[in-house]
Scaffold this active site. Structure first.
Site, PDB file in Angstrom:
ATOM      1  N   GLU A 112       0.848  -1.202   0.000  1.00 29.01           N
ATOM      2  CA  GLU A 112       0.000   0.000   0.000  1.00 29.01           C
ATOM      3  C   GLU A 112       0.875   1.241   0.000  1.00 29.01           C
ATOM      4  O   GLU A 112       1.995   1.202   0.494  1.00 29.01           O
ATOM      5  CB  GLU A 112      -0.832   0.050   1.300  1.00 29.01           C
ATOM      6  CG  GLU A 112      -1.693  -1.144   1.520  1.00 29.01           C
ATOM      7  CD  GLU A 112      -2.223  -1.211   2.950  1.00 29.01           C
ATOM      8  OE1 GLU A 112      -1.858  -0.340   3.781  1.00 29.01           O
ATOM      9  OE2 GLU A 112      -3.006  -2.127   3.225  1.00 29.01           O
ATOM     10  N   LYS A 114       2.296   4.529   1.545  1.00 28.57           N
ATOM     11  CA  LYS A 114       2.402   5.007   2.925  1.00 28.57           C
ATOM     12  C   LYS A 114       2.029   6.485   2.902  1.00 28.57           C
ATOM     13  O   LYS A 114       2.784   7.326   2.410  1.00 28.57           O
ATOM     14  CB  LYS A 114       3.825   4.814   3.441  1.00 28.57           C
ATOM     15  CG  LYS A 114       3.974   5.176   4.900  1.00 28.57           C
ATOM     16  CD  LYS A 114       5.315   4.661   5.421  1.00 28.57           C
ATOM     17  CE  LYS A 114       5.441   4.831   6.914  1.00 28.57           C
ATOM     18  NZ  LYS A 114       5.425   6.208   7.349  1.00 28.57           N
ATOM     19  N   ASP A 116       1.464  10.193   3.921  1.00 23.83           N
ATOM     20  CA  ASP A 116       2.194  11.082   4.819  1.00 23.83           C
ATOM     21  C   ASP A 116       1.214  12.067   5.462  1.00 23.83           C
ATOM     22  O   ASP A 116       1.007  13.175   4.975  1.00 23.83           O
ATOM     23  CB  ASP A 116       3.263  11.837   4.013  1.00 23.83           C
ATOM     24  CG  ASP A 116       4.348  12.375   4.912  1.00 23.83           C
ATOM     25  OD1 ASP A 116       4.347  12.044   6.116  1.00 23.83           O
ATOM     26  OD2 ASP A 116       5.197  13.131   4.409  1.00 23.83           O
ATOM     27  N   TYR A 223      -6.657   1.834   6.660  1.00 25.32           N
ATOM     28  CA  TYR A 223      -5.806   0.742   6.177  1.00 25.32           C
ATOM     29  C   TYR A 223      -5.630  -0.418   7.160  1.00 25.32           C
ATOM     30  O   TYR A 223      -4.811  -1.303   6.942  1.00 25.32           O
ATOM     31  CB  TYR A 223      -4.433   1.276   5.777  1.00 25.32           C
ATOM     32  CG  TYR A 223      -3.813   2.233   6.784  1.00 25.32           C
ATOM     33  CD1 TYR A 223      -3.454   1.802   8.046  1.00 25.32           C
ATOM     34  CD2 TYR A 223      -3.611   3.567   6.453  1.00 25.32           C
ATOM     35  CE1 TYR A 223      -2.903   2.662   8.968  1.00 25.32           C
ATOM     36  CE2 TYR A 223      -3.054   4.443   7.364  1.00 25.32           C
ATOM     37  CZ  TYR A 223      -2.700   3.990   8.615  1.00 25.32           C
ATOM     38  OH  TYR A 223      -2.163   4.854   9.522  1.00 25.32           O
ATOM     39  N   LYS A 310      10.823   3.362   2.548  1.00 24.03           N
ATOM     40  CA  LYS A 310      10.770   4.815   2.380  1.00 24.03           C
ATOM     41  C   LYS A 310      11.388   5.234   1.055  1.00 24.03           C
ATOM     42  O   LYS A 310      12.493   4.805   0.727  1.00 24.03           O
ATOM     43  CB  LYS A 310      11.529   5.499   3.523  1.00 24.03           C
ATOM     44  CG  LYS A 310      10.933   5.218   4.896  1.00 24.03           C
ATOM     45  CD  LYS A 310       9.856   6.209   5.232  1.00 24.03           C
ATOM     46  CE  LYS A 310      10.444   7.295   6.081  1.00 24.03           C
ATOM     47  NZ  LYS A 310       9.439   8.142   6.709  1.00 24.03           N
ATOM     48  N   CYS A 404      15.243  47.640  11.058  1.00 31.12           N
ATOM     49  CA  CYS A 404      14.354  47.034  10.060  1.00 31.12           C
ATOM     50  C   CYS A 404      14.945  47.271   8.663  1.00 31.12           C
ATOM     51  O   CYS A 404      15.265  48.407   8.314  1.00 31.12           O
ATOM     52  CB  CYS A 404      12.966  47.642  10.152  1.00 31.12           C
ATOM     53  SG  CYS A 404      11.901  47.160   8.780  1.00 31.12           S
ATOM     54  N   CYS A 407      12.417  49.908   6.755  1.00 29.12           N
ATOM     55  CA  CYS A 407      12.203  51.307   7.139  1.00 29.12           C
ATOM     56  C   CYS A 407      13.291  51.852   8.059  1.00 29.12           C
ATOM     57  O   CYS A 407      13.293  53.025   8.399  1.00 29.12           O
ATOM     58  CB  CYS A 407      10.830  51.479   7.793  1.00 29.12           C
ATOM     59  SG  CYS A 407      10.728  50.718   9.413  1.00 29.12           S
ATOM     60  N   CYS A 422       9.775  44.494  13.714  1.00 29.66           N
ATOM     61  CA  CYS A 422      10.031  45.901  13.442  1.00 29.66           C
ATOM     62  C   CYS A 422       9.018  46.684  14.272  1.00 29.66           C
ATOM     63  O   CYS A 422       7.838  46.366  14.297  1.00 29.66           O
ATOM     64  CB  CYS A 422       9.824  46.173  11.950  1.00 29.66           C
ATOM     65  SG  CYS A 422       9.559  47.910  11.585  1.00 29.66           S
ATOM     66  N   CYS A 427       5.677  51.002   9.104  1.00 25.56           N
ATOM     67  CA  CYS A 427       6.677  50.457   8.175  1.00 25.56           C
ATOM     68  C   CYS A 427       5.988  50.088   6.861  1.00 25.56           C
ATOM     69  O   CYS A 427       4.965  49.408   6.878  1.00 25.56           O
ATOM     70  CB  CYS A 427       7.331  49.226   8.810  1.00 25.56           C
ATOM     71  SG  CYS A 427       8.448  48.360   7.704  1.00 25.56           S
TER      72      CYS A 427
HETATM   73  S1  IVH Z   1      -0.139   0.177   8.946  1.00 27.49           S
HETATM   74  C1  IVH Z   1       0.420  -1.957  12.958  1.00 27.49           C
HETATM   75  N1  IVH Z   1      -0.494   1.271   6.589  1.00 27.49           N
HETATM   76  O1  IVH Z   1       2.754   5.190   9.047  1.00 27.49           O
HETATM   77  C2  IVH Z   1       0.445  -1.347  11.604  1.00 27.49           C
HETATM   78  N2  IVH Z   1       0.421   2.624   8.324  1.00 27.49           N
HETATM   79  O2  IVH Z   1       5.355   4.531  10.554  1.00 27.49           O
HETATM   80  C3  IVH Z   1      -0.041   0.024  11.613  1.00 27.49           C
HETATM   81  N3  IVH Z   1       0.834   4.951   7.683  1.00 27.49           N
HETATM   82  O3  IVH Z   1       1.677   4.930  12.381  1.00 27.49           O
HETATM   83  C4  IVH Z   1       0.341   0.855  10.469  1.00 27.49           C
HETATM   84  N4  IVH Z   1       0.131   4.761   5.604  1.00 27.49           N
HETATM   85  O4  IVH Z   1       0.316   6.442  10.795  1.00 27.49           O
HETATM   86  C5  IVH Z   1      -0.058   1.454   7.854  1.00 27.49           C
HETATM   87  N5  IVH Z   1      -0.919   2.111   4.475  1.00 27.49           N
HETATM   88  C6  IVH Z   1      -0.487   2.305   5.718  1.00 27.49           C
HETATM   89  C7  IVH Z   1      -0.010   3.550   6.178  1.00 27.49           C
HETATM   90  C8  IVH Z   1       0.444   3.671   7.493  1.00 27.49           C
HETATM   91  C9  IVH Z   1       0.618   5.580   6.512  1.00 27.49           C
HETATM   92  C10 IVH Z   1       1.425   5.597   8.891  1.00 27.49           C
HETATM   93  C11 IVH Z   1       0.719   5.244  10.175  1.00 27.49           C
HETATM   94  C12 IVH Z   1       1.761   4.583  11.033  1.00 27.49           C
HETATM   95  C13 IVH Z   1       3.022   5.061  10.418  1.00 27.49           C
HETATM   96  C14 IVH Z   1       4.088   4.011  10.672  1.00 27.49           C
END
Ligand code: IVH
Length: 662
Positions: A112, A114, A116, A223, A310, A404, A407, A422, A427
């Site tokens: 999946e 990840k 952010d 998720y 990552k 400043c 000014c 400032c 200004c």
């Molecule tokens: S699973 C026990 N799936 O990444 C498993 N986490 O560094 C729980 N996150 O705390 C996490 N996308 O906030 C999972 N597809 C995804 C995710 C995900 C983002 C975040 C989540 C977690 C952190 C882990």
């Protein structure tokens, strides 16, 4: 409609609204227009208003909460919220697979994106969303239920009967495009921006006022099921069930046969990264079979059955050519890195924020340094650090300036405060921000008055204050580069139109510290004119529910400042409306004439006069046949006797107060 019928109708409406909400926000496939949707919601609202006892927690009318909270309650998660171990290379993923194989044999995986954003846990009891919490320390988090309810793709009630009691995990995110738009607006207003979409999501969820959260475009992907009253065989199946019962799951979730399949898909996701409308910082690889997940178990921090891969950060190195200083609306000085232009993930970057002087000192970034910069979907890239090894010794630190840069006025740096300011309220840099803020969409909404036009107006000396905008002539504007007869007239028309904006917009546009859109609305609701507001004292303002202490203080300080009083007088003189429009036909004392005689004990004369005017009454000084009321205080004068003779209604102070407060 009787109550039983209303109950049935309410149920029908809720089901219908939930269904359309789901189609719109989860499926991205609306079946009716926004207008029709609003009509359904309005119908439900009016029925619930009639029968408040029929309002339930899961009603779609309950998405936007009422008053702000004082703070969040701490709650314990049903199951600890673990984080994931990180990997950065495909070989590390192969090592992960080896460990899995050693313990449970060959494994299928689900990969999946990840997301952010900010991780949250959502708890459902009997199919109803009862609690939502932040991750916190993994054991305990903050109860942010009312904020989460504003996210339309979170179901308030689950579909069907498959799952009733469940805790799910997901990631709340701030969509990238919306994030850029939000930050641009903030910059226009001279207000703080979020460093990246993740901070924007987390920061929004920490708001105590859910009405603010409702105005942000947050969304969520679910998720993970952390607790459930039924069993699932695979993660893949669990995701399918989540989808069936109404959750928004990520469409890029994919099952793969083995780790090589996972690696291939990680590559694909990384390629897709730039095309998504949300930020992803990697991929998550999960063992699909729950029986194997269970066998693998977890360490105190991470599950052993999942890992994150990552992506390479969106970073680059370049030379820091200079550190410029910007002066914001409140006079805050912000250091900005001027960079040798460099490509970062497809975008040329030539400026980066250094946030403030504290941060600059902490990072010890110097002019001439080679610096690492990072872009995370945000409009303003950041300087991560200086590459110390590359220093030649000729780099120069940038100190907090003594004056400043715009000014030349003195700089103030209050102990304990990060901001360096400032001191000069006049200004030109601050004036520019103030005018932009005043003209912005949420304030007086003056079209055609862009940033560069404001700059030129100030440069030419046409405006020294907001009020000067209203004295601009066609000739003035025509002297500005780029303006022709028609565009100049358009600008003048927009300025003229803004004179009759609502009071709350005007209050907001004045740029009083800590007074945002909502605070301005609260103030305008209580005080129908700027005059009344300017006379309000701390105690009175404190009574307004929803206004913080800092705001109250800032409002008082603002109106106590001579310059601001002058500004208001000027605005009045040029014809800006300083009052809320009130429908006069409904006013209690419309057209009634009042005279005062003698001293009042609990009210001042001006305050008493305001109370009358607010209700449509008129204050006169002469007693005649057409006088309606005479307010008689202590030691009344000759008017008293005269009025009595004419049969005018006499009011003592208490009676008067009763009348105007009715
Ligand atoms: S699973 C026990 N799936 O990444 C498993 N986490 O560094 C729980 N996150 O705390 C996490 N996308 O906030 C999972 N597809 C995804 C995710 C995900 C983002 C975040 C989540 C977690 C952190 C882990």
């Amino acid at each position: 409609m009787n109550k039983a019928e209303a109950k049935k109708e309410i149920k029908k409406l809720r089901d219908e609204i939930n269904h359309h909400n789901y189609k719109y926000y989860v499926k991205n496939n609306p079946a009716i227009s926004d207008f029709e949707f609003d009509q359904l919601l309005k119908k439900l609202e009016s029925l619930e208003e009639k029968y408040p006892e029929l309002v339930t927690l899961d009603s779609p009318t309950q998405r936007v909460g009422g008053e702000p909270l004082d703070g969040f309650t701490t709650v314990e998660h049903k199951v600890a919220m673990l984080s994931l171990a990180n990997t950065y290379t495909y070989d590390e993923l192969r090592e992960f697979d080896e460990r899995v194989k050693k313990n449970v044999g060959d494994a299928e995986y689900v990969v999946e994106p990840k997301i952010d954003g900010a991780g949250v846990a959502l708890l459902y009891e009997n199919g109803i969303f009862v609690r939502g919490a932040t991750r916190g320390d993994g054991i305990q988090g903050d109860d942010i239920t009312s904020n989460l309810k504003t996210i339309r793709s979170i179901p308030l009630r689950l579909i069907g009967v498959k799952v009733k009691n469940v805790e799910v995990r997901g990631e709340v995110y701030f969509p990238s495009k919306e994030f850029e738009r939000y930050n641009k607006e903030q910059v226009k207003k001279g207000e703080a921006v979020f460093a990246n979409p993740r901070n924007a999501a987390a920061g929004s969820l920490r708001q105590l006022d859910s009405r603010i959260v409702a105005s942000r475009p947050l969304n969520i992907f679910i998720y993970f099921i952390s607790f459930s009253d039924r069993d699932y065989v695979t993660h893949e199946k669990a995701i399918a069930v989540l989808k069936d019962v109404g959750f928004r799951v990520n469409p890029l979730t994919k099952k793969v046969k083995d780790i090589e399949g996972a690696i291939k898909y990680c590559q694909k996701l990384e390629e897709k990264r730039e095309t998504l409308d949300y930020e992803i910082d990697g991929a998550v690889i999960k063992v699909n079979l729950f029986s194997k997940q269970k066998q693998l178990g977890e360490t105190s921090k991470h599950p052993r059955w999942a890992i994150s891969y990552k992506f390479a950060a969106k970073q680059a190195t370049t030379r820091l050519n200079d550190i410029a200083i910007q002066v914001g609306r409140t006079g805050t000085l912000t250091p900005v890195a001027i960079l040798e232009p460099v490509q970062v993930a497809g975008v040329t970057v030539s400026r980066a924020t250094l946030h403030n002087f504290d941060e600059l000192r902490r990072k010890d970034v110097r002019i001439g340094d080679t610096v690492l910069i990072e872009r995370s979907g945000d409009v303003i890239p950041q300087v991560v650090k200086a590459i110390i090894e590359k220093r030649s010794g000729s780099e120069k630190s940038k100190r907090i300036p003594k004056k400043c840069p715009i000014c030349g006025s003195e700089i103030v740096h209050t102990e304990g405060e990060v901001a360096v300011r400032c001191k000069n309220r006049m200004c030109p840099a601050r004036l520019k921000w103030r005018i932009k803020y005043f003209a912005s969409r949420d304030a007086m909404d003056i079209d055609h008055l862009g940033g560069s036009t404001v700059d030129k107006l100030i440069e030419k000396g046409f405006v020294d204050s907001i009020a000067d905008l209203y004295s601009l002539t066609l000739e003035d504007i025509l002297t500005l580069e780029g303006f022709k007869e028609k565009s100049a007239q358009n600008l003048l028309d927009s300025i003229e139109k803004s004179k009759s904006q609502s009071l709350s917009r005007l209050i907001y546009g004045l740029g009083i510290r800590h007074v945002g859109k909502y605070a301005a609305q609260l103030l305008a609701a209580k005080y129908p004119s700027l005059d009344l507001l300017s006379k309000a004292d701390v105690e009175e303002l404190k009574d307004i529910y929803g206004l913080g202490e800092k705001t109250v203080e800032a409002v008082c300080t603002f109106f106590a400042t001579e310059e601001n009083r002058e500004l208001i007088d000027k605005l009045r003189a040029v014809g800006v409306k300083l009052k809320e429009d009130v429908k006069t036909e409904y006013l209690l004392l419309k057209g009634k004439k009042f005279v005062f005689t003698g001293g009042l004990k609990t009210l001042t004369r001006p305050k008493a006069s305001d109370l009358i005017k607010e209700k449509g009454g008129i204050i006169t000084s002469s007693v005649g046949e057409d006088l309606d009321y005479i307010v008689v205080g202590e030691k009344p004068g000759s008017k008293y006797g005269k009025a009595k003779k004419l049969g005018v209604t006499l009011l003592n102070e208490e009676e008067f107060i009763e009348l105007v407060e009715e």
